[in-house]
Design an enzyme around this catalytic site. Structure first.
Site, PDB file in Angstrom:
ATOM      1  N   GLU A   1     -21.537 -32.259 -21.460  1.00  0.00           N
ATOM      2  CA  GLU A   1     -20.577 -31.188 -21.162  1.00  0.00           C
ATOM      3  C   GLU A   1     -20.738 -29.990 -22.092  1.00  0.00           C
ATOM      4  O   GLU A   1     -20.658 -28.833 -21.650  1.00  0.00           O
ATOM      5  CB  GLU A   1     -19.147 -31.734 -21.252  1.00  0.00           C
ATOM      6  CG  GLU A   1     -18.778 -32.700 -20.147  1.00  0.00           C
ATOM      7  CD  GLU A   1     -19.270 -34.120 -20.377  1.00  0.00           C
ATOM      8  OE1 GLU A   1     -19.113 -34.955 -19.476  1.00  0.00           O
ATOM      9  OE2 GLU A   1     -19.824 -34.398 -21.475  1.00  0.00           O
TER      10      GLU A   1
ATOM     11  N   LYS B   1     -28.054 -51.072  -9.846  1.00  0.00           N
ATOM     12  CA  LYS B   1     -26.627 -50.835  -9.647  1.00  0.00           C
ATOM     13  C   LYS B   1     -26.231 -51.393  -8.285  1.00  0.00           C
ATOM     14  O   LYS B   1     -26.893 -51.149  -7.279  1.00  0.00           O
ATOM     15  CB  LYS B   1     -26.332 -49.334  -9.724  1.00  0.00           C
ATOM     16  CG  LYS B   1     -24.888 -48.999 -10.035  1.00  0.00           C
ATOM     17  CD  LYS B   1     -24.731 -47.520 -10.343  1.00  0.00           C
ATOM     18  CE  LYS B   1     -23.298 -47.203 -10.732  1.00  0.00           C
ATOM     19  NZ  LYS B   1     -23.122 -45.755 -11.037  1.00  0.00           N
TER      20      LYS B   1
ATOM     21  N   ARG C   1     -14.827 -32.309 -24.602  1.00  0.00           N
ATOM     22  CA  ARG C   1     -15.995 -32.453 -25.463  1.00  0.00           C
ATOM     23  C   ARG C   1     -16.790 -31.153 -25.582  1.00  0.00           C
ATOM     24  O   ARG C   1     -17.784 -31.098 -26.307  1.00  0.00           O
ATOM     25  CB  ARG C   1     -16.880 -33.580 -24.917  1.00  0.00           C
ATOM     26  CG  ARG C   1     -16.148 -34.904 -24.892  1.00  0.00           C
ATOM     27  CD  ARG C   1     -17.056 -36.066 -24.669  1.00  0.00           C
ATOM     28  NE  ARG C   1     -17.570 -36.136 -23.310  1.00  0.00           N
ATOM     29  CZ  ARG C   1     -18.301 -37.150 -22.864  1.00  0.00           C
ATOM     30  NH1 ARG C   1     -18.632 -38.135 -23.673  1.00  0.00           N
ATOM     31  NH2 ARG C   1     -18.713 -37.169 -21.622  1.00  0.00           N
TER      32      ARG C   1
END
Length: 635
Positions: free
Chosen positions: A376, A288, A404
């Site tokens: 979640e 990244k 969610r």
């Protein structure tokens, strides 16, 4: 670098132009693509490190596959800036995330190259499988479908549901696992450890692949024989290595891990795999922030660094000491204070410890804080399990992502009336991240659920008091929602005081119009009333306005509502959430049920998805700015 110096990138208006280049020119394309992203984001902030990390993957995919007819499904979309630049949006990229400009995440409403909505994690495999099955049913044998998913998103439950279905449905899907050992904060959980330890031999994969192509070319490898050989070789490899590859255990061919920054090798591998039948997964290691030193050193900060000097890497941070703290930081510091006083308090977050500032408690109390990854629903049920056996979880989820976990909130917390504090960060309009990230629906979605207490603080002091109240004994499931960004108080610390559940407060008395607000949007109401008083003319200043901060949507303060119903014929409700089903609806329902029939104007988010832009711009569009509130009052 001057844009005119981009010798190859300037030639690319679409992937078709990219495919005219030689493979030897692709490393320079990747270098120029990274430089273009860095320079653009230095003045127009966005998600930097993710897009830098997938430059080679992006170029290789558009080089090998015939996009847009072939489908590339991105997961989350943080990494898709290079994709946008290569697909005809380079000239418009300076408008990215701005009001009326390019959307913050890929969207089919913006470009035919954007195959699916991808603002939330872990949906790429399921969506791509749907496209792959559609291609088969429509006899479109030329269409290829690729899902690109990160190791962080792979921890989400939906990704596993998709993989399970991929293994059992006829398809030729290619899943690219972009493994950079990062989500926004570092990836956590068993999947991370599994990917780190995965030792599938690259030489073995290469030999098996070449053998399969040789057999297939001679008509000796039918589909049934191919599946049988896969099962046999998987079993042999597991026995020899004493390790089961989870993907091949699901009959998904696994290749890798390979270097995701070797563009020439990527093109070679993708070309070999392009027409391979059956589901397969290509595991790529990337870094990244790759190619930009500051982002490589601190990927969490450079996920979305704001404005910066592209040459030096110096971030242009507003260090005004008089600037109010962010709500998330007030939450983080307050949680640690409460946890020191109450040993039952634990913290839970789905992959956002720095984003929600739970990292403050995590540093001092690592054994009492839990980052569960991008999950979640699990975060809520996990919290429910701890609450069932006596702990007091503060479960912090971004409001839009909490959508969610709707069933988990109902079935695993509210049904048993468990003591779980659900802190919804980024509630209401969030700004430049747009429609996928606005916390628009939490108030309306949760209001019908029994046993829930739903609250929203108007300022930082109220946030601290609500958090203190929520951790007192036997409060049951307790929702606290607050917005993204800074508060309104310079001195945000205050003594802890209990707020009686279901009570609001009168901030200003009046006789003509009653304004009922919930949450920090009430500060806009306060300023609007002040402006009216300062104007002083008959059209505005002469209107006598009462202002009530309701604090709680559920249970709602019925004493205030009765006072308002008896005294006022005109009411304005103001909320930073959808108008349908929220505070305004609750007020109308109560008034009707108790025989009051005032004229009510409801201000809130409209029955449509609000696009991206600065919060101040969006508030003006949806009618939540001071001027709109004044107009509603005097109308």
């Amino acid at each position: 670098m001057d844009k005119n110096e981009f010798t190859l990138l300037n030639k690319i208006q679409s992937p078709e132009d990219l495919r005219k280049l030689s493979v030897d020119e692709l490393p320079l394309v990747c270098k120029e693509l990274r430089q273009d992203i860095v320079e653009e984001l230095s003045v127009n902030p966005g998600h930097l490190a993710s897009s830098l990390g997938v430059a080679e993957i992006t170029v290789a995919l558009h080089y090998v596959y015939d996009t847009p007819d072939d489908r590339i499904v991105w997961d989350v979309g943080h990494q898709a800036y290079g994709h946008k630049i290569l697909t005809g949006r380079r000239e418009q990229f300076c408008t990215n995330r701005k009001l009326g400009g390019l959307k913050p995440f890929p969207s089919p409403t913006e470009s035919e190259y954007d195959t699916f909505a991808c603002g939330h994690a872990s949906n790429s495999v399921s969506a791509a499988l749907g496209m792959a099955v559609a291609a088969k049913l429509e006899h479109n044998n030329k269409r290829h479908v690729v899902a690109v998913i990160g190791d962080g998103a792979m921890s989400g439950g939906l990704a596993f549901e998709g993989l399970n279905n991929v293994s059992s449905s006829p398809n030729d899907l290619l899943i690219i696992l972009n493994d950079n050992n990062m989500s926004i904060d570092r990836s956590v959980g068993g999947m991370k450890q599994y990917l780190i330890g995965l030792s599938t031999n690259e030489t073995y994969n290469a030999i098996r692949f070449k053998a399969a192509r040789w057999l297939h070319g001679r008509g000796m490898l039918s589909e049934d024989r191919r599946k049988g050989l896969i099962r046999l070789t998987n079993a042999m490899k597991s026995a020899i290595s004493h390790q089961q590859n989870v993907f091949e255990g699901m009959n998904i061919r696994y290749f890798g891990p390979f270097d995701g920054h070797d563009i020439k090798e990527l093109v070679r591998i993708l070309r070999q795999m392009k027409d391979m039948k059956g589901p397969k997964l290509l595991h790529l290691h990337t870094q990244k922030g790759h190619g930009y030193a500051p982002a490589e050193k601190d990927v969490t900060t450079w996920h979305a660094p704001g404005k910066f000097n592209p040459d030096t890497g110096e971030r242009l941070v507003d260090n005004d000491p008089n600037k109010p703290q962010k709500y998330q930081d007030v939450f983080g510091h307050t949680l640690l204070e409460l946890a020191k006083q109450n040993p039952k308090i634990v913290g839970v977050t789905p992959a956002m410890p720095s984003g929600c500032s739970m990292n403050i408690m995590m540093k001092e109390m690592p054994d009492r804080t839990f980052d569960v990854g991008i999950a979640e629903g699990h975060a809520v049920t996990f919290s429910g399990g701890m609450a069932k056996d006596g702990l007091l979880p503060f479960c912090n989820i971004y409001s839009a992502f909490a959508q969610r976990a709707f069933d988990n909130i109902i079935h695993d917390v509210a049904l048993l009336n468990l003591n779980v504090v659900l802190c919804f960060d980024r509630a209401g309009l969030v700004g430049e991240d747009g429609a996928t990230h606005h916390g628009a629906f939490d108030l309306a979605a949760l209001r019908p659920i029994p046993n829930l207490t739903i609250s929203s603080p108007m300022d930082e002091h109220e946030l601290r008091r609500l958090m203190y109240t929520a951790q007192l004994p036997d409060k049951g499931p307790f929702v606290i929602r607050y917005p993204r960004g800074g508060g309104v108080l310079q001195d945000w610390r205050c003594p802890f005081e209990e707020i009686a559940v279901g009570t609001g407060r009168k901030l200003k008395d009046g006789s003509d119009v009653a304004v009922l607000s919930i949450g920090p949007i009430g500060n806009n109401v306060t300023e609007a009333i002040k402006r009216m008083q300062e104007m002083g003319d008959k059209s505005m200043g002469s209107v006598s306005v009462a202002h009530y901060d309701m604090r709680f949507l559920k249970p709602i303060d019925e004493q205030i509502l009765e006072e308002v119903g008896k005294k006022f014929r005109r009411i304005v409700t103001v909320e930073n959430g959808t108008k349908k089903g929220g505070l305004g609806s609750a007020v109308l329902e109560w008034m009707n049920d108790h025989g009051y029939h005032p004229e009510v104007i409801r201000l809130g988010l409209p029955d449509e998805f609000v696009e991206h832009g600065k919060v101040s711009e969006l508030q003006k569009i949806v009618g939540l700015d001071e001027e709109s509130i004044i107009k509603a009052i005097v109308s």
